[in-house]
Each structure stands twice: as C-alpha cells, then as structure tokens.
Design an enzyme around this catalytic site. Structure first.
Site, PDB file in Angstrom:
ATOM      1  N   ILE A   1      -4.867   3.325  -6.863  1.00  0.00           N
ATOM      2  CA  ILE A   1      -5.551   2.035  -7.050  1.00  0.00           C
ATOM      3  C   ILE A   1      -6.999   2.115  -6.558  1.00  0.00           C
ATOM      4  O   ILE A   1      -7.914   1.607  -7.207  1.00  0.00           O
ATOM      5  CB  ILE A   1      -4.761   0.919  -6.327  1.00  0.00           C
TER       6      ILE A   1
ATOM      7  N   SER B   1      -3.247  -6.170  -0.703  1.00  0.00           N
ATOM      8  CA  SER B   1      -1.930  -6.304  -0.066  1.00  0.00           C
ATOM      9  C   SER B   1      -0.895  -5.824  -1.070  1.00  0.00           C
ATOM     10  O   SER B   1      -0.961  -4.695  -1.539  1.00  0.00           O
ATOM     11  CB  SER B   1      -1.696  -7.744   0.399  1.00  0.00           C
ATOM     12  N   SER B   2       0.019  -6.693  -1.465  1.00  0.00           N
ATOM     13  CA  SER B   2       1.083  -6.294  -2.401  1.00  0.00           C
ATOM     14  C   SER B   2       1.984  -7.496  -2.633  1.00  0.00           C
ATOM     15  O   SER B   2       2.030  -8.414  -1.792  1.00  0.00           O
ATOM     16  CB  SER B   2       1.914  -5.167  -1.774  1.00  0.00           C
TER      17      SER B   2
ATOM     18  N   THR C   1       1.122   4.908  -9.723  1.00  0.00           N
ATOM     19  CA  THR C   1       0.292   5.787  -8.874  1.00  0.00           C
ATOM     20  C   THR C   1       1.225   6.811  -8.217  1.00  0.00           C
ATOM     21  O   THR C   1       2.445   6.746  -8.387  1.00  0.00           O
ATOM     22  CB  THR C   1      -0.405   4.997  -7.741  1.00  0.00           C
TER      23      THR C   1
ATOM     24  N   LYS D   1       2.340  -5.658   4.859  1.00  0.00           N
ATOM     25  CA  LYS D   1       1.626  -6.347   3.775  1.00  0.00           C
ATOM     26  C   LYS D   1       1.575  -7.855   4.019  1.00  0.00           C
ATOM     27  O   LYS D   1       0.570  -8.514   3.704  1.00  0.00           O
ATOM     28  CB  LYS D   1       2.285  -6.011   2.435  1.00  0.00           C
TER      29      LYS D   1
ATOM     30  N   ASN E   1      -8.277  -0.789   0.881  1.00  0.00           N
ATOM     31  CA  ASN E   1      -7.228  -0.410  -0.081  1.00  0.00           C
ATOM     32  C   ASN E   1      -6.252   0.620   0.494  1.00  0.00           C
ATOM     33  O   ASN E   1      -5.068   0.582   0.162  1.00  0.00           O
ATOM     34  CB  ASN E   1      -7.898   0.163  -1.343  1.00  0.00           C
TER      35      ASN E   1
ATOM     36  N   VAL F   1       2.395  -0.747  -9.723  1.00  0.00           N
ATOM     37  CA  VAL F   1       1.287  -0.019 -10.332  1.00  0.00           C
ATOM     38  C   VAL F   1       1.626   1.479 -10.356  1.00  0.00           C
ATOM     39  O   VAL F   1       2.140   2.015  -9.367  1.00  0.00           O
ATOM     40  CB  VAL F   1      -0.019  -0.260  -9.527  1.00  0.00           C
TER      41      VAL F   1
ATOM     42  N   TYR G   1       7.076  -1.732   5.540  1.00  0.00           N
ATOM     43  CA  TYR G   1       6.017  -1.876   4.527  1.00  0.00           C
ATOM     44  C   TYR G   1       5.797  -3.363   4.229  1.00  0.00           C
ATOM     45  O   TYR G   1       4.661  -3.837   4.212  1.00  0.00           O
ATOM     46  CB  TYR G   1       6.421  -1.126   3.261  1.00  0.00           C
TER      47      TYR G   1
HETATM   48  P1  NAP Z   1      -1.607   6.299  -3.401  1.00  0.00           P
HETATM   49  O1  NAP Z   1      -1.673   6.641  -4.847  1.00  0.00           O
HETATM   50  O2  NAP Z   1      -0.574   6.937  -2.552  1.00  0.00           O
HETATM   51  O3  NAP Z   1      -3.067   6.530  -2.770  1.00  0.00           O
HETATM   52  C1  NAP Z   1      -3.265   6.241  -1.410  1.00  0.00           C
HETATM   53  C2  NAP Z   1      -4.725   6.388  -1.077  1.00  0.00           C
HETATM   54  O4  NAP Z   1      -4.892   5.977   0.300  1.00  0.00           O
HETATM   55  C3  NAP Z   1      -5.227   7.806  -1.176  1.00  0.00           C
HETATM   56  O5  NAP Z   1      -6.563   7.775  -1.599  1.00  0.00           O
HETATM   57  C4  NAP Z   1      -5.134   8.307   0.265  1.00  0.00           C
HETATM   58  O6  NAP Z   1      -6.073   9.336   0.600  1.00  0.00           O
HETATM   59  C5  NAP Z   1      -5.499   7.044   1.016  1.00  0.00           C
HETATM   60  N1  NAP Z   1      -5.018   7.023   2.396  1.00  0.00           N
HETATM   61  C6  NAP Z   1      -3.748   7.102   2.844  1.00  0.00           C
HETATM   62  N2  NAP Z   1      -3.723   7.052   4.192  1.00  0.00           N
HETATM   63  C7  NAP Z   1      -5.011   6.935   4.594  1.00  0.00           C
HETATM   64  C8  NAP Z   1      -5.636   6.844   5.856  1.00  0.00           C
HETATM   65  N3  NAP Z   1      -4.935   6.868   7.001  1.00  0.00           N
HETATM   66  N4  NAP Z   1      -6.982   6.742   5.898  1.00  0.00           N
HETATM   67  C9  NAP Z   1      -7.712   6.712   4.756  1.00  0.00           C
HETATM   68  N5  NAP Z   1      -7.172   6.800   3.540  1.00  0.00           N
HETATM   69  C10 NAP Z   1      -5.837   6.915   3.465  1.00  0.00           C
HETATM   70  O7  NAP Z   1      -1.369   4.727  -3.219  1.00  0.00           O
HETATM   71  P2  NAP Z   1      -1.682   3.501  -4.204  1.00  0.00           P
HETATM   72  O8  NAP Z   1      -0.456   3.201  -4.957  1.00  0.00           O
HETATM   73  O9  NAP Z   1      -2.961   3.725  -4.906  1.00  0.00           O
HETATM   74  O10 NAP Z   1      -1.843   2.337  -3.129  1.00  0.00           O
HETATM   75  C11 NAP Z   1      -3.119   1.873  -2.700  1.00  0.00           C
HETATM   76  C12 NAP Z   1      -2.925   0.543  -1.985  1.00  0.00           C
HETATM   77  O11 NAP Z   1      -2.312  -0.390  -2.892  1.00  0.00           O
HETATM   78  C13 NAP Z   1      -1.972   0.630  -0.783  1.00  0.00           C
HETATM   79  O12 NAP Z   1      -2.438  -0.211   0.229  1.00  0.00           O
HETATM   80  C14 NAP Z   1      -0.660   0.130  -1.342  1.00  0.00           C
HETATM   81  O13 NAP Z   1       0.165  -0.400  -0.344  1.00  0.00           O
HETATM   82  C15 NAP Z   1      -1.148  -0.923  -2.309  1.00  0.00           C
HETATM   83  N6  NAP Z   1      -0.206  -1.260  -3.363  1.00  0.00           N
HETATM   84  C16 NAP Z   1       0.272  -0.323  -4.231  1.00  0.00           C
HETATM   85  C17 NAP Z   1       1.146  -0.711  -5.235  1.00  0.00           C
HETATM   86  C18 NAP Z   1       1.704   0.257  -6.231  1.00  0.00           C
HETATM   87  O14 NAP Z   1       2.623  -0.127  -6.988  1.00  0.00           O
HETATM   88  N7  NAP Z   1       1.222   1.484  -6.322  1.00  0.00           N
HETATM   89  C19 NAP Z   1       1.532  -2.048  -5.355  1.00  0.00           C
HETATM   90  C20 NAP Z   1       1.022  -2.973  -4.472  1.00  0.00           C
HETATM   91  C21 NAP Z   1       0.137  -2.578  -3.485  1.00  0.00           C
HETATM   92  P3  NAP Z   1      -5.739  10.928   0.353  1.00  0.00           P
HETATM   93  O15 NAP Z   1      -5.889  11.139  -1.136  1.00  0.00           O
HETATM   94  O16 NAP Z   1      -6.766  11.644   1.137  1.00  0.00           O
HETATM   95  O17 NAP Z   1      -4.337  11.136   0.822  1.00  0.00           O
END
Ligand code: NAP
Length: 266
Positions: free
Chosen positions: A17, A156-157, A205, A174, A95, A203, A170
């Site tokens: 995201i 958030s989420s 990812t 959130k 994020n 989403v 989790y």
């Molecule tokens: P993702 O694909 O796993 O990517 C996570 C990102 O966060 C990566 O860029 C990672 O960096 C970075 N990260 C993790 N820990 C970190 C830390 N301690 N310090 C700095 N950066 C850090 O996750 P995503 O699905 O894109 O999720 C992004 C956000 O959206 C999260 O807050 C998640 O809870 C929220 N969200 C996701 C969904 C979904 O369905 N995917 C739905 C609702 C909300 P590296 O690449 O260096 O590891």
C-alpha cells in the site's frame, strides 16, 4: 530545496500500500520520501516506479530513507534526514505496519506478538507523528506564503472495528490508530493541520498473500459489495486527494477504502 507541489513522507513505502501511495503521489507531480525498514531492493523499485509515473518535466524527486519506525533513534534519524534533504514535509503518511507472524487464536496468542504489533503498528506512528508535529509547530511561522498547511494520514484498517479472533493484537493496534487520528486531529487543529484516517479493506499485497485463498473464498461469497480485491492504487488515489487539499473543512475523518465492507447487512 522544496521540490514539487507537495513533499510526502510515507512510512513503509517500499512495498504494498505504501508503494501504491508513493506512485499515485508521483503521478500527480509530488515528491516522495520513501521509507523502508529492511528491503532496500524494494524501496529502489518503488523509486523507479515513481520516476516512471511522474509527469514529464516534473521537478519532483524521490529519495529513499531507511528507518525502523518502532525504534526511537531511527525515527529521529529519519526525520532529520528527510528535513535535511527536502527542508519541509507537507504530508506525513503513517502506513508502515505488520500482521502477526502467524494467526493464532487469542486464547493462546503470545505476549511477544502483542509487543511486536503494538510497537510497530502503534507506538512507531504515534511518536513519529509527535516528532513531525513538533517540527511543524516550531517551523510553521516560516511556511512560505501560499503553501498549504501540512496534513497527516493514518492508514488503519477495517480491523479497527471488525473482529478477527485469530489476530486480536492486530485488531487492537488498528483500533488504537483510530483514536490516535482523533487525538492528533483535535490537538493540531489550532495549527491548521488536518488529520485523516484511511481504512483499507482487503488489499492485495505481501501482507495478504499468505491468506489469499481465504479471502478469495470470501470474495466469491460477495462479502464486500464491490466484490474484488482492493489495490494499493485504490488507497493511493485517496491519499492523493488529501495531498491536494480536497477536504479542507474535515479533520479526524475516516475514509473507508474497502469496497463497501463497512456497510454491513442483515
Ligand atoms: P506489506 O505489503 O507487508 O508492506 C509493509 C511495508 O511496511 C513495507 O514497506 C515494509 O518495509 C514496511 N515496514 C514494516 N515494518 C516496518 C518498520 N518497523 N519500520 C518501517 N517500515 C516498516 O503491507 P501492506 O499490506 O502494504 O500494509 C501497509 C499498511 O496497510 C499496514 O499498516 C497494514 O496494516 C495496512 N493495511 C493493509 C491491508 C491489506 O489488506 N493489505 C488492509 C488494511 C490495512 P520493508 O519492505 O523494508 O520490509
């Protein structure tokens, strides 16, 4: 030098995201500070995508900043480095976040998982936002005339309110981000700094890759009115609207980017 209409600091912009938000902001001419924790390769890919997406002739720039947002020293280093490079931040996008390493029923889930989730998903954004807010409060009098006031986005989420008993930590992290949005919105309103919570649904990812089949089955049952996976671009477009100051009289607002999941039904 300030470059591009908006300078956005996006945590966790290397993948998923965060990357989608970076590319959408780049597409409309903004500069992006791309933060990552450990995947430098992914952050570089994000920068390449931003460069490709930027309008021709754009003066925007895309820089990479390593920093683990759960660590106080990394947050200070990140803020100092971004300010040194860009001189100003117009938009902070909190994020970065993680899911539990394994989904475990809350009757047996571990304290280690709880601490990890709360430190990365809540404490990190809370204190990074505090630091950036203090930077703004000290420097707002020097804001060049005509430049919009800074803004904050908190990702958030739907898990802020939807129960998943196999990842209680989790959900709680959130839900707390929702209150964090309201708190900072209230506290910073006197400075003209608006704060928005974006609640993504499901989403596609790396985070959801491990549970892809589960969500595929739920989507087949039409558990969201708009029955498809969300994309990082869907979230990015909402952030781009905020970056462009499209909601000047709204703060503490929740923007659902969830295919209508929140509508519920009887
Ligand atoms: P993702 O694909 O796993 O990517 C996570 C990102 O966060 C990566 O860029 C990672 O960096 C970075 N990260 C993790 N820990 C970190 C830390 N301690 N310090 C700095 N950066 C850090 O996750 P995503 O699905 O894109 O999720 C992004 C956000 O959206 C999260 O807050 C998640 O809870 C929220 N969200 C996701 C969904 C979904 O369905 N995917 C739905 C609702 C909300 P590296 O690449 O260096 O590891």
């Amino acid at each position: 030098m300030v470059s591009g209409p908006v300078v956005a600091l996006i945590t966790g912009a290397s993948r998923g995201i965060g990357r989608g938000i970076a590319v959408e902001l780049a597409r409309v001419g903004h500069s992006v500070a791309i933060n990552y924790a450990s995947r430098r390769d992914a952050a570089e890919e994000c920068r390449n995508l931003c460069q490709q997406a930027a309008p021709s002739g754009s003066k925007a720039s895309f820089e990479i900043f390593q920093g683990d947002i759960s660590r106080a020293e990394d947050r200070s280093r990140l803020l100092a480095a971004v300010c040194e490079r860009f001189e100003w931040i117009d938009l902070l996008v909190n994020n970065a976040g993680v899911a539990p390493t394994v989904r475990v029923d809350m009757l047996s889930a571990s304290e280690e998982s709880f601490d990890r989730l709360m430190t990365i998903n809540l404490k990190g954004p809370y204190f990074l936002t505090q630091a950036v807010a203090n930077f703004w409060v000290s420097n707002l009098p020097k804001l060049p005339a005509g430049r919009s006031k800074p803004k904050i986005v908190i990702i958030s989420s739907v898990s802020a309110y939807a129960v998943s008993v196999n990842r209680g930590d989790y959900c709680m992290s959130k839900a707390a981000l929702s209150m964090m949005t309201r708190l900072f919105a209230f506290r910073l309103a006197e400075y003209g700094i608006n704060v928005y919570e974006i609640r993504p649904g499901i989403v596609a990812t790396d985070m959801t890759a491990k549970v892809k089949e589960y969500y595929e089955a739920r989507l087949a049952e039409r558990f969201t009115p708009i029955s498809r996976w969300g994309t990082p671009e869907d979230v990015g477009r909402a952030v781009a609207a905020i970056a462009e100051d499209r909601f000047p009289f709204s703060t503490g607002e929740v923007i659902n980017v969830d295919g209508g999941f929140h509508l519920q039904r009887l």
